[in-house]
Design a protein around this motif. Structure first.
Motif, short mmCIF file in Angstrom:
data_model
loop_
_atom_site.label_atom_id
_atom_site.label_comp_id
_atom_site.label_asym_id
_atom_site.label_seq_id
_atom_site.Cartn_x
_atom_site.Cartn_y
_atom_site.Cartn_z
N ASP A 49 47.38 41.57 43.62
CA ASP A 49 47.63 40.16 43.32
C ASP A 49 47.92 40.03 41.81
N PRO A 50 49.17 39.73 41.45
CA PRO A 50 49.51 39.65 40.03
C PRO A 50 48.64 38.67 39.26
N ASN A 51 48.29 37.55 39.86
CA ASN A 51 47.46 36.57 39.15
C ASN A 51 46.06 37.12 38.87
N SER A 52 45.51 37.86 39.82
CA SER A 52 44.19 38.46 39.60
C SER A 52 44.25 39.52 38.50
N LEU A 53 45.33 40.30 38.50
CA LEU A 53 45.47 41.33 37.47
C LEU A 53 45.64 40.71 36.08
N GLN A 58 43.19 39.12 30.85
CA GLN A 58 42.76 38.07 29.94
C GLN A 58 41.29 38.24 29.56
N VAL A 59 40.46 38.60 30.52
CA VAL A 59 39.04 38.82 30.24
C VAL A 59 38.88 39.97 29.24
#
Length: 76
Positions: A49-53, A58-59
């Motif tokens: 999932d690109p958004n999860s990656l 970001q974290v």
């Protein structure tokens, strides 16, 4: 004195700082979801999932900002 897995945010190099930032992110995930079986079951969902990656990156970036500041951006 109790041994700490995180005795300091100080690192010798930015590369070591980035490795520490990544470790902080991983420990954060383990703290949030302590069940290893659940983490393993969920991994395939977020691994593609690109958004999860992006969120994971970001974290790590936020952690790296903190570590860089603690190290005075590795300047003398």
């Amino acid at each position: 004195m109790v041994d700490s897995w995180l005795p300091s945010l100080l690192t010798e190099t930015p590369e070591e700082g980035f490795a520490l930032a990544t470790k902080l992110a991983r420990v954060g995930v383990k703290s949030t979801q302590p069940d290893a079986e659940v983490r393993e079951r969920l991994r395939p969902q977020y691994a593609e999932d690109p958004n999860s990656l992006i969120a994971s990156s970001q974290v790590i970036a936020i952690n790296f900002q903190t570590i860089a500041a603690a190290n005075a951006y590795w300047r003398d």
